[in-house]
Write a protein that holds these residues in place. Sequence first.
Motif, PDB file in Angstrom:
ATOM      1  N   GLY A 183       0.797  -1.214   0.000  1.00 62.63           N
ATOM      2  CA  GLY A 183       0.000   0.000   0.000  1.00 62.63           C
ATOM      3  C   GLY A 183       0.831   1.266   0.000  1.00 62.63           C
ATOM      4  O   GLY A 183       2.057   1.252   0.011  1.00 62.63           O
ATOM      5  N   ILE A 184       0.101   2.381  -0.041  1.00 59.87           N
ATOM      6  CA  ILE A 184       0.731   3.689  -0.204  1.00 59.87           C
ATOM      7  C   ILE A 184       0.244   4.614   0.887  1.00 59.87           C
ATOM      8  O   ILE A 184      -0.932   4.619   1.244  1.00 59.87           O
ATOM      9  N   LEU A 185       1.151   5.393   1.406  1.00 56.70           N
ATOM     10  CA  LEU A 185       0.769   6.432   2.352  1.00 56.70           C
ATOM     11  C   LEU A 185       1.210   7.766   1.768  1.00 56.70           C
ATOM     12  O   LEU A 185       2.369   7.930   1.397  1.00 56.70           O
ATOM     13  N   SER A 186       0.261   8.686   1.632  1.00 55.26           N
ATOM     14  CA  SER A 186       0.688   9.999   1.162  1.00 55.26           C
ATOM     15  C   SER A 186       0.382  11.046   2.212  1.00 55.26           C
ATOM     16  O   SER A 186      -0.621  10.971   2.922  1.00 55.26           O
ATOM     17  N   VAL A 187       1.291  11.986   2.320  1.00 55.17           N
ATOM     18  CA  VAL A 187       1.142  13.074   3.270  1.00 55.17           C
ATOM     19  C   VAL A 187       1.115  14.365   2.469  1.00 55.17           C
ATOM     20  O   VAL A 187       2.030  14.619   1.682  1.00 55.17           O
ATOM     21  N   HIS A 188       0.070  15.149   2.641  1.00 55.42           N
ATOM     22  CA  HIS A 188      -0.101  16.380   1.864  1.00 55.42           C
ATOM     23  C   HIS A 188       0.022  16.120   0.368  1.00 55.42           C
ATOM     24  O   HIS A 188       0.693  16.844  -0.361  1.00 55.42           O
ATOM     25  N   GLY A 189      -0.568  15.035  -0.061  1.00 51.69           N
ATOM     26  CA  GLY A 189      -0.629  14.772  -1.487  1.00 51.69           C
ATOM     27  C   GLY A 189       0.588  14.108  -2.076  1.00 51.69           C
ATOM     28  O   GLY A 189       0.561  13.670  -3.211  1.00 51.69           O
ATOM     29  N   ALA A 190       1.683  14.043  -1.325  1.00 47.84           N
ATOM     30  CA  ALA A 190       2.883  13.431  -1.875  1.00 47.84           C
ATOM     31  C   ALA A 190       3.090  12.064  -1.240  1.00 47.84           C
ATOM     32  O   ALA A 190       2.982  11.925  -0.014  1.00 47.84           O
ATOM     33  N   THR A 191       3.379  11.074  -2.064  1.00 46.75           N
ATOM     34  CA  THR A 191       3.578   9.731  -1.536  1.00 46.75           C
ATOM     35  C   THR A 191       4.859   9.669  -0.721  1.00 46.75           C
ATOM     36  O   THR A 191       5.901  10.168  -1.149  1.00 46.75           O
ATOM     37  N   LYS A 192       4.758   9.096   0.449  1.00 46.98           N
ATOM     38  CA  LYS A 192       5.933   9.008   1.301  1.00 46.98           C
ATOM     39  C   LYS A 192       6.141   7.567   1.722  1.00 46.98           C
ATOM     40  O   LYS A 192       5.187   6.869   2.042  1.00 46.98           O
ATOM     41  N   ALA A 193       7.399   7.158   1.713  1.00 44.00           N
ATOM     42  CA  ALA A 193       7.708   5.871   2.300  1.00 44.00           C
ATOM     43  C   ALA A 193       8.153   6.151   3.730  1.00 44.00           C
ATOM     44  O   ALA A 193       9.241   6.658   3.947  1.00 44.00           O
ATOM     45  N   ILE A 194       7.262   5.885   4.667  1.00 46.14           N
ATOM     46  CA  ILE A 194       7.622   6.161   6.053  1.00 46.14           C
ATOM     47  C   ILE A 194       8.081   4.874   6.706  1.00 46.14           C
ATOM     48  O   ILE A 194       7.298   3.963   6.918  1.00 46.14           O
ATOM     49  N   GLY A 195       9.382   4.804   6.968  1.00 47.80           N
ATOM     50  CA  GLY A 195       9.935   3.564   7.487  1.00 47.80           C
ATOM     51  C   GLY A 195      10.374   3.653   8.927  1.00 47.80           C
ATOM     52  O   GLY A 195      10.794   2.676   9.527  1.00 47.80           O
ATOM     53  N   SER A 196      10.284   4.856   9.507  1.00 43.49           N
ATOM     54  CA  SER A 196      10.703   4.998  10.895  1.00 43.49           C
ATOM     55  C   SER A 196       9.982   6.184  11.505  1.00 43.49           C
ATOM     56  O   SER A 196       9.529   7.078  10.791  1.00 43.49           O
ATOM     57  N   PRO A 197       9.857   6.194  12.827  1.00 42.25           N
ATOM     58  CA  PRO A 197       9.224   7.332  13.495  1.00 42.25           C
ATOM     59  C   PRO A 197       9.909   8.651  13.110  1.00 42.25           C
ATOM     60  O   PRO A 197       9.251   9.665  12.910  1.00 42.25           O
ATOM     61  N   ARG A 198      11.234   8.588  12.969  1.00 42.84           N
ATOM     62  CA  ARG A 198      11.982   9.792  12.619  1.00 42.84           C
ATOM     63  C   ARG A 198      11.415  10.435  11.343  1.00 42.84           C
ATOM     64  O   ARG A 198      11.172  11.626  11.262  1.00 42.84           O
ATOM     65  N   GLN A 199      11.190   9.576  10.316  1.00 47.19           N
ATOM     66  CA  GLN A 199      10.663  10.093   9.048  1.00 47.19           C
ATOM     67  C   GLN A 199       9.243  10.621   9.216  1.00 47.19           C
ATOM     68  O   GLN A 199       8.886  11.667   8.675  1.00 47.19           O
TER      69      GLN A 199
END
Lengths: 504, 342
Positions: A318-334
Motif C-alpha cells: 500500500g501507499i501512504l501519502s502526506v499532503h498529497g505526496a507519496t511518502k515511504a515512512i519507514g521509521s518514526p523519525r521520518q
Amino acid sequence: MKKEQGPILTMSGIHKRFPGVKALTDVSFRLFPGEVHALMGENGAGKSTLIKVLTGVYAIDSGEIELSGKTVHIGSPQEAQLAGISTVYQEVNLCPNLSVSENIFIGREPRRLGKIRWKQMHAEAKKLLEDRLQLHIDVTKPLHSYSVAVQQLIAIARSLNISAKVLILDEPTSSLDRNEVKQLFQVMNNLKAEGLAILFVTHFLDQVYEISDRITILRGGEFIGEYAASELSRIELVSKMIGKAFVELDQLPKVRGTASKELSDVTAEAVQLGRKGAIEPFDLRIHKGEVVGLAGLLGSGRTELARLLFGADRSDEGILSVHGATKAIGSPRQAIDHGIAFCSENRKTEGIIEELTVRENIVLALQASRGWFKTISRKKQDEIADEYIKAININPPNPEHLVKNLSGGNQQKVILARWLLTEPKLLILDEPTRGIDVGAKAEIQKLVLSLSDKGMSVLFISSELEEVLRVSDKIAVLRDRNVVKVMTDDELSQQQVMQAIAGG
Amino acid sequence: MVKHHLFWPLTVLGALLLFNLVYSPAFFRIELRNGQMYGSLIDILNFGAPLILVAIGMTLVIATKGIDLSVGSVVAISGAIACLLISKGADQNAFGLVMLAVAVALALSVALGIWNGLLVSVFGIQPIIATLILMVAGRGVAQLISGGQIITVNSETYNYIGAGALGSLPFAIYVVLIVLLVASLLTRRTALGMFIESVGGNPTASRLAGIRSRAVMFAVYIFCGLCAGVAGLLLSSNVSSADGNNAGLWYELDAILAVVIGGTSLNGGRFYLMGTVIGALIIQTLTTTIYIIGVRPEITLVVKAFVVLIVCLVQSEAFRKTLVQRFKMRKYPLEQEVKRHA
C-alpha cells in the motif's frame, strides 16, 4: 456484608511526604471482610501512594496501620504479602516467558528433594484457576500466549495463593473489554462471598457502582469521606472527587460533523496500506482539521493501524501519502519529519523517559528533530516547559521534577506537550485518556477539539465509545484487523457504531 | 548536600586522603625538581590518567545501558601499533613519525569502536557479548602486532606524551583535561547528552520520540574506543614500550568500577562525568595508598577489594537505610526509658 465483624484493615492518620509534595495528609481508610471497596480520586489524589504505603513500597512518615486488630509495620512488599495483603497492579508484573503455573507458584513451587514436582504444580494451578476463577486454560503454556485479561486473572490467582486477607486491584479493568470485565467481576463477587476484602481502584464510574459496596474518596492527598455506594449519587461522587460543582462532560460541544468544516486539504491518506499479521490493507483519508476516531474492540487492529501511519512498524503493502505526496515512512523519525506525532497507549514503556525531568521529556521530540548540534538553549527549554505546564495544567508545576514521580494523567500531559511542541499536522492519540481521571479526561478531550479547530488533524483511538463519538468528525470502525466501515456525521450514533463493531 | 550526586564520591576520596594525612604526612608533600612537580598527589593524577580516560568513555557507554569490555584490549592495541611504527622508523625522535604513529593508533581505536558500535546497534548483539568478542580477540591482535614480544622504543618525543611535563605538571594531566572538556562540551553543550540519557532510560520511547538511537549508540562506542586509544598511548609512552599481553589488563573492570562509584547506574540513564573522574581518582588513590603503607603484595588485591566493598556499601542507599534503621531501633528502648523516668 458482615460489618459486625469489624474492619480487617484500618489505616488512620497516615502522612506521607515526598520532596516538594505532600502525597498524603492525615488519610484514614477502613476495609471490612467480604466487601468490595472502591478507592476514588483524581490523578494525583494519592490513591497510588496509599496503595504503595499499604503494600510496603513506601514507608509512612506517621500514622498507624492495623491489620486484624493488631498494629503492623509493613516494611516491604514481602512483609505485606506475608501479612495477607496481595496486590495486582495496573501493569501486570508477571514473567511472560514462564508457564502459567510457574507464574502462579513462582518462588513457592511444590518440591521434593529439591526438585520441582511439575505434575503436582500444574494440577494445583489448574484446580485453583478452575475452582476459584472459573478459568479453563492450559496452564503449561507460556503466559504471553494469553490475553491481558487472562493474565490479569492469573495475577489474581497468584496473589490468592498466598492466603490473602486483603486483595488490592489497581485499575484492573483499564485494558479489558466488556466481557472480560464481566468475567473479572464474577470472580470478584465469588471472592467477596468467600470473605476476602477487596480494595478496588478504577476510573470507570459504571464499574464502581456495579461492583462496590463502599467508596472512599481522596482529593489532593486528603481524605474526603467514606460512603456506602448505594447512598452516594454519581454527581456527588464526581463533585467530591474534583472538589467543585460538576460540569458535566456532556456539556462539551458535542455537535461535531463535517458540515461545519471545509474539508479540502487532505493531511494524510492511506491507500490499501497494510502489514501482514498486524492489519489488513485499509483506506483512510484524514483531512486538515478533522478528528478521526478509531473504534473497535481491543485487538481489532487500532494500535497496529496507528503504528503503520507513524512508521513505528513498516507497512509491507500500500501507499501512504502526506499532503498529497507519496511518502515511504519507514521509521518514526521520518514520520515526525512529515509532521506526524504519535502518543502511544503504553505511557510507561513507550512514552515517558522515567529518569528524566518533565522539562527534558517535553523538549525531547523537538530536540530530536533538530539533531545533535542545534541545541535548544537551557533558557529556551525552561520557557517551553513553563509554557506547557501552564497551558495544559501539569501538576506539580515543577519542570525539574522527575517525570516518574508524576501521576499517570500528568505523565500523559507531558507526552502530549512533547508532541504539541513539534507542531504536528497529524496527531495520533492512542488511548490518551486510559487510566486517568474524569477531570483530566475532559481536559484532554477539550484540547483535542481546540487543536482541530486550529487546523490540526487528529487520529483519536479509545476503548470508550462515548469519548470517540464526542470528539470525532469521522469514525473508522475496526473489527478483526480490518477497517470495516468509515462513518461520517449523520451516521454517528452510538447504536450504529456499536453495530459496526459487533458486525453482522 | 547529601543529595548531590558528588557527595558520596567526594566523601570517600576525602576519607582516603585523610587516612594518608594521618598515616604518612609525606603523602601531601610536593617538591619542585627541575621545574617539575613531584609527589604522591601528582603521581596519582599522572598514573591515574589512563584510567580516567577509559572511564570517561565507559561512562557514556554505560549511560546508554551498554557496557564495553574491550577497552583493555584497545589500550594494548593502540600502544602496540604506535610503538611498532616508531620502532621501525629511522629516526625515532622525528616529530612527524611520532605524530603519524599517534594518528594511526587513534584511527585504529576509532575503527575498533566502530566495530563494537556495529555489533551492538546494527546487529543488535547484547553489549556485554559484543564487546567480549573484541576483549578476547583484541588481546590476540595486540600480541600479533607486537609479535609476542615487548616492543621498546627509544623516542624522547613519544615519551613526552606519557612522561613529559608542560609547565610544572605532567603532560598526561592536560590530555585528561582536554578529553574531559571535549566530552563535557559534546554531551552538555549539544543535545547528545540528553539523547544518551534518553536512549539509556527508555530505548523504545526514545525511538518513538524520533531519536536516532543507533547513531547515538554508534557515537558512544566510537568515543569509548577513542578514549581507550588515547589511554593506550599514555601508558605505552610512559614506559617507552608496549606489552601486548599486559598493557591495559583488567582496565575494563576498574573503569566500570570508577563509573559506578561516580554515581552512574549500570541500568543506564543519567550519567555523571565528574563523578566518574572522582571514582577513577578514588581507585588510583587507593592503589597508591596501598603501596605507600606497604601492604604485603600478596594481599594487596584483597585489601583493595575490601575498600571497594566499603565504598559501594556507603554509596548504597538501601544499605544506609538499614544502618539508620538499626541505629534507631537501638535508640528506641532508651527513649522509652527516658520517658518512664520523666
